[in-house]
Design a protein around this motif. Structure first.
Motif, PDB file in Angstrom:
ATOM      1  N   ARG A 264       0.839  -1.193   0.000  1.00  0.00           N
ATOM      2  CA  ARG A 264       0.000   0.000   0.000  1.00  0.00           C
ATOM      3  C   ARG A 264       0.876   1.247   0.000  1.00  0.00           C
ATOM      4  NH1 ARG A 264      -5.108  -1.365   2.009  1.00  0.00           N
ATOM      5  NH2 ARG A 264      -5.695   0.800   1.495  1.00  0.00           N
ATOM      6  N   ILE A 265       0.364   2.291  -0.593  1.00  0.00           N
ATOM      7  CA  ILE A 265       1.113   3.535  -0.657  1.00  0.00           C
ATOM      8  C   ILE A 265       1.234   4.154   0.732  1.00  0.00           C
ATOM      9  CG2 ILE A 265      -0.956   4.907  -1.165  1.00  0.00           C
ATOM     10  CD1 ILE A 265       0.808   6.647  -3.004  1.00  0.00           C
ATOM     11  N   SER A 266       2.401   4.665   1.051  1.00  0.00           N
ATOM     12  CA  SER A 266       2.636   5.233   2.377  1.00  0.00           C
ATOM     13  C   SER A 266       2.346   6.731   2.387  1.00  0.00           C
ATOM     14  CB  SER A 266       4.086   5.003   2.800  1.00  0.00           C
ATOM     15  OG  SER A 266       4.964   5.818   2.044  1.00  0.00           O
ATOM     16  N   HIS A 267       2.231   7.287   3.582  1.00  0.00           N
ATOM     17  CA  HIS A 267       1.941   8.720   3.694  1.00  0.00           C
ATOM     18  C   HIS A 267       3.098   9.564   3.167  1.00  0.00           C
ATOM     19  CE1 HIS A 267       4.373   8.185   7.340  1.00  0.00           C
ATOM     20  NE2 HIS A 267       4.570   9.485   7.323  1.00  0.00           N
ATOM     21  N   THR A 268       4.314   9.029   3.238  1.00  0.00           N
ATOM     22  CA  THR A 268       5.448   9.785   2.705  1.00  0.00           C
ATOM     23  C   THR A 268       5.342   9.907   1.184  1.00  0.00           C
ATOM     24  OG1 THR A 268       6.772   7.759   2.647  1.00  0.00           O
ATOM     25  CG2 THR A 268       6.986   9.168   4.596  1.00  0.00           C
TER      26      THR A 268
ATOM     27  N   SER B 275       4.581  13.357  -0.912  1.00  0.00           N
ATOM     28  CA  SER B 275       5.461  13.786  -1.996  1.00  0.00           C
ATOM     29  C   SER B 275       4.671  14.045  -3.276  1.00  0.00           C
ATOM     30  CB  SER B 275       6.535  12.732  -2.243  1.00  0.00           C
ATOM     31  OG  SER B 275       7.359  13.091  -3.329  1.00  0.00           O
ATOM     32  N   GLU B 276       3.763  13.119  -3.619  1.00  0.00           N
ATOM     33  CA  GLU B 276       2.989  13.243  -4.858  1.00  0.00           C
ATOM     34  C   GLU B 276       2.045  14.435  -4.834  1.00  0.00           C
ATOM     35  OE1 GLU B 276       1.068   9.877  -6.468  1.00  0.00           O
ATOM     36  OE2 GLU B 276       2.681   8.477  -5.963  1.00  0.00           O
ATOM     37  N   LEU B 277       1.471  14.721  -3.667  1.00  0.00           N
ATOM     38  CA  LEU B 277       0.467  15.782  -3.573  1.00  0.00           C
ATOM     39  C   LEU B 277       1.056  17.098  -3.081  1.00  0.00           C
ATOM     40  CD1 LEU B 277      -2.578  13.822  -2.059  1.00  0.00           C
ATOM     41  CD2 LEU B 277      -1.881  14.070  -4.445  1.00  0.00           C
ATOM     42  N   GLY B 278       2.360  17.140  -2.857  1.00  0.00           N
ATOM     43  CA  GLY B 278       2.993  18.373  -2.396  1.00  0.00           C
ATOM     44  C   GLY B 278       2.582  18.771  -0.994  1.00  0.00           C
ATOM     45  N   LEU B 279       2.485  17.784  -0.097  1.00  0.00           N
ATOM     46  CA  LEU B 279       2.019  18.042   1.270  1.00  0.00           C
ATOM     47  C   LEU B 279       3.131  17.996   2.309  1.00  0.00           C
ATOM     48  CD1 LEU B 279      -1.208  15.807   1.231  1.00  0.00           C
ATOM     49  CD2 LEU B 279      -1.025  18.268   0.736  1.00  0.00           C
ATOM     50  N   LEU B 280       4.206  17.255   2.017  1.00  0.00           N
ATOM     51  CA  LEU B 280       5.262  17.047   3.005  1.00  0.00           C
ATOM     52  C   LEU B 280       6.628  17.250   2.369  1.00  0.00           C
ATOM     53  CD1 LEU B 280       3.923  13.679   4.544  1.00  0.00           C
ATOM     54  CD2 LEU B 280       3.562  15.984   5.451  1.00  0.00           C
TER      55      LEU B 280
ATOM     56  N   GLY C  42       8.995   8.910   8.212  1.00  0.00           N
ATOM     57  CA  GLY C  42       8.002   9.945   7.962  1.00  0.00           C
ATOM     58  C   GLY C  42       7.535  10.634   9.226  1.00  0.00           C
ATOM     59  N   LEU C  43       6.212  10.776   9.364  1.00  0.00           N
ATOM     60  CA  LEU C  43       5.627  11.526  10.464  1.00  0.00           C
ATOM     61  C   LEU C  43       5.394  10.699  11.717  1.00  0.00           C
ATOM     62  CD1 LEU C  43       2.887  13.602   8.564  1.00  0.00           C
ATOM     63  CD2 LEU C  43       5.067  14.437   9.463  1.00  0.00           C
TER      64      LEU C  43
ATOM     65  N   LEU D 259      -2.651  12.339  11.189  1.00  0.00           N
ATOM     66  CA  LEU D 259      -2.467  12.775   9.811  1.00  0.00           C
ATOM     67  C   LEU D 259      -2.004  11.611   8.940  1.00  0.00           C
ATOM     68  CD1 LEU D 259      -2.667  15.307   8.040  1.00  0.00           C
ATOM     69  CD2 LEU D 259      -0.276  15.791   8.598  1.00  0.00           C
ATOM     70  N   VAL D 260      -1.104  10.791   9.472  1.00  0.00           N
ATOM     71  CA  VAL D 260      -0.654   9.588   8.756  1.00  0.00           C
ATOM     72  C   VAL D 260      -1.842   8.699   8.425  1.00  0.00           C
ATOM     73  CG1 VAL D 260       0.634   7.426   9.001  1.00  0.00           C
ATOM     74  CG2 VAL D 260       1.683   9.582   9.713  1.00  0.00           C
ATOM     75  N   ALA D 261      -2.683   8.430   9.443  1.00  0.00           N
ATOM     76  CA  ALA D 261      -3.828   7.535   9.252  1.00  0.00           C
ATOM     77  C   ALA D 261      -4.844   8.125   8.282  1.00  0.00           C
ATOM     78  CB  ALA D 261      -4.484   7.246  10.602  1.00  0.00           C
ATOM     79  N   VAL D 262      -5.078   9.430   8.376  1.00  0.00           N
ATOM     80  CA  VAL D 262      -6.045  10.079   7.481  1.00  0.00           C
ATOM     81  C   VAL D 262      -5.558  10.040   6.032  1.00  0.00           C
ATOM     82  CG1 VAL D 262      -7.038  12.314   6.851  1.00  0.00           C
ATOM     83  CG2 VAL D 262      -7.074  11.562   9.242  1.00  0.00           C
ATOM     84  N   LEU D 263      -4.291  10.326   5.802  1.00  0.00           N
ATOM     85  CA  LEU D 263      -3.757  10.325   4.435  1.00  0.00           C
ATOM     86  C   LEU D 263      -3.794   8.928   3.822  1.00  0.00           C
ATOM     87  CD1 LEU D 263      -0.644  12.697   4.764  1.00  0.00           C
ATOM     88  CD2 LEU D 263      -2.840  13.204   3.683  1.00  0.00           C
ATOM     89  N   GLU D 264      -3.357   7.933   4.592  1.00  0.00           N
ATOM     90  CA  GLU D 264      -3.269   6.580   4.017  1.00  0.00           C
ATOM     91  C   GLU D 264      -4.633   5.927   3.861  1.00  0.00           C
ATOM     92  OE1 GLU D 264      -0.334   3.930   5.465  1.00  0.00           O
ATOM     93  OE2 GLU D 264       1.238   5.459   5.618  1.00  0.00           O
TER      94      GLU D 264
END
Length: 546
Positions: free
Chosen positions: A205-209, A213-218, A348-349, A511-516
């Motif tokens: 599964r895609i990680s929050h990191t 990176s893809e969405l310009g958030l971190l 990551g976070l 935030l990690v849980a919400v993003l993933e």
């Protein structure tokens, strides 16, 4: 260390959990925290009242409690306290005759004509008068000698008292009967079980990191250049998400009757220690950031959690019984020197040095209904002399007389569960074992969210914690409550309220849980939880930047 890990399967109790070294928790250490002699706490610092009598009465319980809670270096402290107390009592007994003689001499020297009366009785008055000056000098010399002897013994007593106090103050809190003894937590249940992933894994599964990176958030790279590993930049919609999570948690708690507080993020080191937080762990590794100030100034540190300044809000204060419970919620920056090993689990976070946290803190009525141990909260024997704490004004409506610290604990847990459930997260609730309680907690419950990118090893990550610290912190912070007590002078007795603390929102991990969990592969972005949208200007979806 070896970790107990297993793959998550819905409907099947899982014992996979994050090891104690990877948890967001009060820093635990077996080393005694002391400050330099020239940097002693100021006169305003709370004077602790430790129940040394209880330690002397139940040394075996305290010894085993230290072992159960992973404080082996303190296991011999109860017996040492008993030995020191025996030595102290011997000195006290030895001084009785000297103090009686000192009182007699003082009375003689204070009388109108001390030279006309032989301190030992008898004697001729004329003979006494002839040698009056010699007698007076003899009495003064004897009084001076006895005073010096008593002073010397009293100094020894102070040394013994301080050693007993320093040993007693390091011992961990009593352990709640619901806390499992050992290293394994007890599974209590799940939040949003219908959101559990399918039994058959869907692959990596895609990680929050990656999402960040893809969405310009971190941006971790720039933060590494500026501050080092363990720091981060939140960008664009991630900034809105952070503020939305904070404001949502504050609003949710406020609607439930919790009063808002903005606490300081820099505290005295002795205040952190009074709450059970130590600057170094049992291995001597740095846990709290301490600040170097001007020579001779009291040492400060960066708060590891808002729990510390919130606990100190009513230090040296006294509640009235009808003011309890007192419930506050505060938001602050948390600073952790121990961000963990640089592994996949902490990437990551998930393990960072600085983050925003919304904290629940409450003072409840004292009680002992939750303990199976004998007289856990018997009448305290203080090792220090306390001044009368300052009275405080009413802080909220009169309390419900049926409220207990146990019911308050349940109320806080329901609030945490409601917040996590409303965010659409799948999570599990754990009763934490004795080795994970730290120094101050008697009981601790953790909530761990399902994090998809961690599924290959351990899919759970702690996002919330709830602790009942009984009177551990209030005794060290000199926070009291006047309780109705038939037979007591004036029908009122001064006791110590119980303190409870819990996480309303640990922003980076949530935030990690919400993003993933909100990631949509088809749409190439993250769906914003519905309850957060009103705090983000109605934003429903975070997609790739054009």
């Amino acid at each position: 260390m070896t970790r107990n890990l297993s793959r998550y399967r819905p409907g099947v109790p899982s014992i996979a959990w994050v090891c104690s070294n990877c948890r967001l928790r009060p820093i635990r250490g077996t080393r005694h925290f002391s400050i330099k002699p020239d940097l002693q706490p100021p006169p305003t610092a709370p004077k602790p009242t430790i129940n040394v009598k209880s330690i002397r009465e139940f040394p075996e319980y305290y010894r085993q409690n230290c072992l159960n809670r992973n404080y082996p270096s303190l296991a011999d402290a109860p017996e040492r306290i008993i030995a020191l107390h025996g030595e102290w009592m011997g000195l006290q007994k030895g001084l009785r005759g000297d103090r009686e003689r000192q009182n007699t001499l003082s009375a003689q020297l204070r009388s109108r004509n001390p030279l006309m009366q032989d301190p030992h009785g008898g004697g001729d008055k004329a003979e006494v008068a002839v040698g009056g000056q010699e007698k007076k000098e003899g009495l003064l010399a004897e009084a001076k000698e006895i005073k010096a002897k008593i002073s010397g013994v009293e100094e020894k007593e102070k040394v013994l008292e301080n050693e007993m106090k320093n040993l007693a103050i390091q011992l961990p809190n009593w352990t709640h009967k619901e806390s499992p003894v050992g290293t394994e937590p007890k599974l209590l249940g799940y939040i949003n079980p219908e959101l559990a992933p399918p039994a058959q894994g869907t692959g990596p599964r895609i990680s929050h990191t990656q999402i960040g990176s893809e969405l310009g958030l971190l941006d971790f790279s720039a933060a590494g250049t500026v501050s080092g590993w363990g720091w981060y930049y939140l960008l664009n919609e991630a900034v809105l998400l952070e503020q939305a999570l904070i404001n949502y948690a504050l609003s949710f708690a406020m609607k439930k009757g919790w009063k808002l507080v903005t606490p300081p993020n820099i505290v005295y080191s002795h205040m952190a220690a009074a709450c059970g937080f130590r600057p170094r762990d049992q291995h001597g590794e740095q846990q709290i950031y301490t600040l170097d100030g001007p020579e001779g100034k009291i040492q400060h540190c960066l708060a590891g959690t808002a729990e510390i300044p919130l606990a100190g809000l009513y230090a040296n204060k006294t509640f009235t019984e009808d003011q309890l419970p007192v419930k506050v919620v505060g938001v602050g920056r948390a600073y952790r020197a121990e961000a963990g090993a640089r592994g996949v689990e902490s990437k990551g976070l998930f393990r960072v040095h600085e983050f925003t946290k919304v904290e629940l803190f409450a003072w409840g009525p004292p009680g002992q209904e939750d303990f199976s141990t004998p007289t856990a909260h018997s009448e305290p024997t203080s090792t220090t002399t306390n001044t009368t704490p300052e009275e405080i004004p009413p802080v909220m409506k009169h309390a419900n007389k049926t409220t207990t610290s146990a019911s308050l604990f349940g109320e806080m847990l329901e609030l945490q569960k409601s917040i996590i459930s409303s965010l659409g997260l799948h999570a599990r609730i754990l009763e934490m074992p004795t080795t994970d309680l730290g120094a101050s907690a008697s009981r601790k419950i953790d909530i761990e969210a399902y994090v998809p990118s961690r599924e290959a090893k351990d899919p759970w990550g702690e996002i919330s914690s709830l602790s009942n610290c009984t009177d551990y912190q209030s005794r060290r912070l000199n926070t009291r409550v006047k309780m109705a007590k038939p037979g007591a002078p004036g029908g009122v007795k001064s006791e110590f309220p119980w303190t409870l603390n819990g996480t309303a929102m640990a922003v980076p991990r949530v935030l990690v849980a919400v993003l993933e969990n909100g990631w949509s592969e088809e749409r190439g972005g993250v769906v914003v939880p519905e309850v957060l949208r009103e705090y983000m200007g109605g934003l429903e979806f975070i997609g790739r930047k054009k």
